[in-house]
Motif scaffolding. Structure first.
Motif, PDB file in Angstrom:
ATOM      1  N   UNK A   1      -2.312  -4.810  -1.756  1.00  0.00           N
ATOM      2  CA  UNK A   1      -2.886  -4.263  -0.539  1.00  0.00           C
ATOM      3  C   UNK A   1      -3.063  -2.753  -0.680  1.00  0.00           C
ATOM      4  N   UNK A   2      -4.288  -2.260  -0.455  1.00  0.00           N
ATOM      5  CA  UNK A   2      -4.562  -0.830  -0.467  1.00  0.00           C
ATOM      6  C   UNK A   2      -4.139  -0.219  -1.813  1.00  0.00           C
ATOM      7  N   UNK A   3      -3.171   0.729  -1.832  1.00  0.00           N
ATOM      8  CA  UNK A   3      -2.720   1.286  -3.104  1.00  0.00           C
ATOM      9  C   UNK A   3      -2.200   0.183  -4.024  1.00  0.00           C
ATOM     10  N   UNK A   4      -1.674  -0.888  -3.460  1.00  0.00           N
ATOM     11  CA  UNK A   4      -1.277  -2.026  -4.291  1.00  0.00           C
ATOM     12  C   UNK A   4      -2.447  -2.599  -5.062  1.00  0.00           C
ATOM     13  N   UNK A   5      -3.651  -2.523  -4.472  1.00  0.00           N
ATOM     14  CA  UNK A   5      -4.848  -2.939  -5.190  1.00  0.00           C
ATOM     15  C   UNK A   5      -5.186  -1.986  -6.323  1.00  0.00           C
TER      16      UNK A   5
ATOM     17  N   UNK B   1       6.418  10.078 -13.202  1.00  0.00           N
ATOM     18  CA  UNK B   1       6.614   8.689 -13.633  1.00  0.00           C
ATOM     19  C   UNK B   1       6.554   7.705 -12.467  1.00  0.00           C
ATOM     20  N   UNK B   2       5.966   8.117 -11.341  1.00  0.00           N
ATOM     21  CA  UNK B   2       5.952   7.260 -10.158  1.00  0.00           C
ATOM     22  C   UNK B   2       4.534   6.862  -9.752  1.00  0.00           C
ATOM     23  N   UNK B   3       3.634   6.803 -10.724  1.00  0.00           N
ATOM     24  CA  UNK B   3       2.259   6.397 -10.430  1.00  0.00           C
ATOM     25  C   UNK B   3       2.042   4.925 -10.798  1.00  0.00           C
ATOM     26  N   UNK B   4       0.798   4.479 -10.639  1.00  0.00           N
ATOM     27  CA  UNK B   4       0.471   3.071 -10.860  1.00  0.00           C
ATOM     28  C   UNK B   4       0.769   2.612 -12.280  1.00  0.00           C
TER      29      UNK B   4
ATOM     30  N   UNK C   1       0.817  -1.207   0.000  1.00  0.00           N
ATOM     31  CA  UNK C   1       0.000   0.000   0.000  1.00  0.00           C
ATOM     32  C   UNK C   1       0.852   1.258   0.000  1.00  0.00           C
ATOM     33  N   UNK C   2       0.183   2.388   0.022  1.00  0.00           N
ATOM     34  CA  UNK C   2       0.900   3.653  -0.028  1.00  0.00           C
ATOM     35  C   UNK C   2       0.042   4.749  -0.653  1.00  0.00           C
ATOM     36  N   UNK C   3       0.593   5.447  -1.683  1.00  0.00           N
ATOM     37  CA  UNK C   3       1.872   5.144  -2.350  1.00  0.00           C
ATOM     38  C   UNK C   3       3.064   5.546  -1.486  1.00  0.00           C
TER      39      UNK C   3
ATOM     40  N   UNK D   1      -5.481 -10.790  -6.513  1.00  0.00           N
ATOM     41  CA  UNK D   1      -6.022 -10.805  -5.154  1.00  0.00           C
ATOM     42  C   UNK D   1      -5.867  -9.398  -4.587  1.00  0.00           C
ATOM     43  N   UNK D   2      -6.963  -8.798  -4.139  1.00  0.00           N
ATOM     44  CA  UNK D   2      -6.950  -7.402  -3.695  1.00  0.00           C
ATOM     45  C   UNK D   2      -7.486  -7.327  -2.276  1.00  0.00           C
ATOM     46  N   UNK D   3      -6.768  -6.618  -1.416  1.00  0.00           N
ATOM     47  CA  UNK D   3      -7.207  -6.457  -0.037  1.00  0.00           C
ATOM     48  C   UNK D   3      -7.309  -4.965   0.286  1.00  0.00           C
ATOM     49  N   UNK D   4      -8.545  -4.501   0.497  1.00  0.00           N
ATOM     50  CA  UNK D   4      -8.760  -3.107   0.846  1.00  0.00           C
ATOM     51  C   UNK D   4      -8.259  -2.135  -0.193  1.00  0.00           C
TER      52      UNK D   4
END
Length: 433
Positions: free
Chosen positions: A142-146, A114-117, A55-57, A164-167
């Motif tokens: 997880x979170x922003x990782x989702x 250049x540091x976004x998803x 998560x984050x970013x 697989x996405x969590x929150x």
């Protein structure tokens, strides 16, 4: 690349070279770090890969000791890559010390664009074939990782075996203003629940906010303010956060030579909680994760907060109401009080004013999705709006959503193996919702 052991696992540290700008593959490059983890008895096995997106970013992948939390469940089936997204952890850093190497604020803001998803996903797609030989892998976000995982489904679904996405189900089209208009009422509910659990904290919070509105002490170069104190409410979005906040408040004051004053222990805890020294990208890039199309985010959390005057500490102190804590939001004052952020204030202003962020999600492609996807949606999640998440779940073909009130935003960690096990079972069709 080198390997070593911890209890029950074998770890291999890996570095990958990727372009800063994937549209200019022969230009400047970055180093991306990933830590491979495999169960000790399976180190030589031919296992499918799972890549974990934190998560984050702005946070590097979690550092585990052995097979803690969800990792033990993952290692039963996968070889895991804990990826430090660009600018985080052991990847090429981006902070107050390194960004001036880019030039002034304008050059720094262009670099950080250049540091976004979208860039993170393209990093993954360069790394994946180097590890899997070209086979698709499973993503755990997880979170922003989702958010990154949904971008992955939009841009490069051919690289995915399962998601697989969590929150971390983002709105596909909400402006940052919409995100925060939904967030402040959620935060207010969390604060009300905290004060109902610990009513003695109402007076403690008022006393601390009153002290800070008069004194505004400096601690380790960090200016302690009422707004910074209110931001401790970010703790309320985790399973144990209310209890940890209560324990912090009960130790706030000490009797000094000139009367009651904030204890050094409290000052240090507040400074640590408010500092972005270890994750400056979180502050710099946070609102940009909601940026899409031709409208600037423009310090949305700050602007929208004015629509909720009950969060104003000065007004609360002038009346009888409680001082409300705030949640996950970044404001201009963060770049005034934190020494890790002060040199980056102009850069942050330019990022907030940018009005041409690329669109991140392909609604049509998501509607035709064929990748197995399962998502844990935490009821009344303080960090990610449940209504937004459920609309996105309905927009991704085949996504299986597990809505639960048993956990807060940190459920994948706090639950041990349970949340991840449930999601794996869902994508494999082994259980109903």
């Amino acid at each position: 690349m080198h390997s070593y052991s911890q209890p029950g696992v074998v770890l291999t540290d890996r570095w990958f070279t990727v372009p800063l700008d994937h549209d200019e593959p022969d230009g400047e490059t970055l180093e991306i770090f990933g830590r491979e983890v495999v169960a000790s008895g399976k180190a030589a096995g031919d296992l499918p890969w799972l890549v974990y997106l934190e998560g984050g970013p702005g946070f590097g992948a979690r550092r585990f000791v052995g097979a803690e939390a969800w990792l033990g469940r993952a290692l039963r089936d996968f070889r895991v890559l804990l990826l430090d997204q660009r600018g985080t952890g052991l990847s090429t850093p981006a902070n107050r010390q390194t960004l001036p190497l880019r030039g002034g604020p304008r050059e720094q803001a262009a670099y950080l664009s250049h540091f976004r998803a979208d860039s993170i996903v393209r990093d993954c797609e360069l790394i994946r074939p180097r590890l899997t030989g070209g086979a698709p892998w499973t993503v755990l976000g997880q979170s922003f990782g989702g958010f990154c995982a949904v971008r992955y489904l939009s841009a490069s679904p051919e690289g995915l075996d399962a998601v697989l996405i969590t929150g971390g189900l983002p709105s596909l089209d909400a402006h940052a203003d919409d995100v925060y208009r939904a967030a402040y009422p959620r935060v207010e509910r969390k604060v009300a629940a905290h004060y109902a659990r610990y009513p003695q904290d109402v007076a403690r919070a008022r006393a601390i906010a009153s002290y800070l509105s008069t004194i505004r002490p400096d601690h380790g170069g960090h200016t302690l303010t009422p707004e910074g104190f209110q931001s401790l409410g970010i703790m309320l979005g985790t399973g144990e956060g209310s209890h940890r906040l209560h324990h912090l408040l009960e130790n706030a004051f000490v009797e000094g030579a000139r009367g009651p004053e904030l204890s050094d222990a409290f000052r240090e805890a507040m400074r640590t909680a408010n500092s972005f020294a270890s994750h400056p990208l979180y502050a710099l890039m946070h609102e940009s994760i909601y940026g899409q199309g031709s409208s600037a985010t423009g310090w949305a959390a700050e602007r929208v907060r004015a629509e909720f005057p009950q969060f104003d500490a000065a007004s609360a102190l002038a009346g009888e109401g409680p001082v409300l804590f705030t949640g996950e939001s970044i404001h201009p004052w963060h770049f005034e009080v934190d020494p890790a952020l002060r040199p980056l204030r102009e850069t942050a202003e330019l990022l907030a004013g940018r009005a041409d962020w690329p669109v991140l999600y392909d609604v049509e492609r998501l509607a035709a999705n064929e990748v197995p996807v399962a998502a844990a949606v935490y009821h009344d999640d303080m960090y990610v709006d449940t209504a937004h998440a459920l609309r996105t779940a309905a927009a991704i073909r085949g996504l299986r959503a597990w809505v639960t009130s048993e956990y807060e935003h940190d459920g994948v960690r706090a639950s041990g193996e349970r949340v991840l096990d449930r999601l794996i079972s869902l994508v494999r069709g082994e259980v109903d919702r």
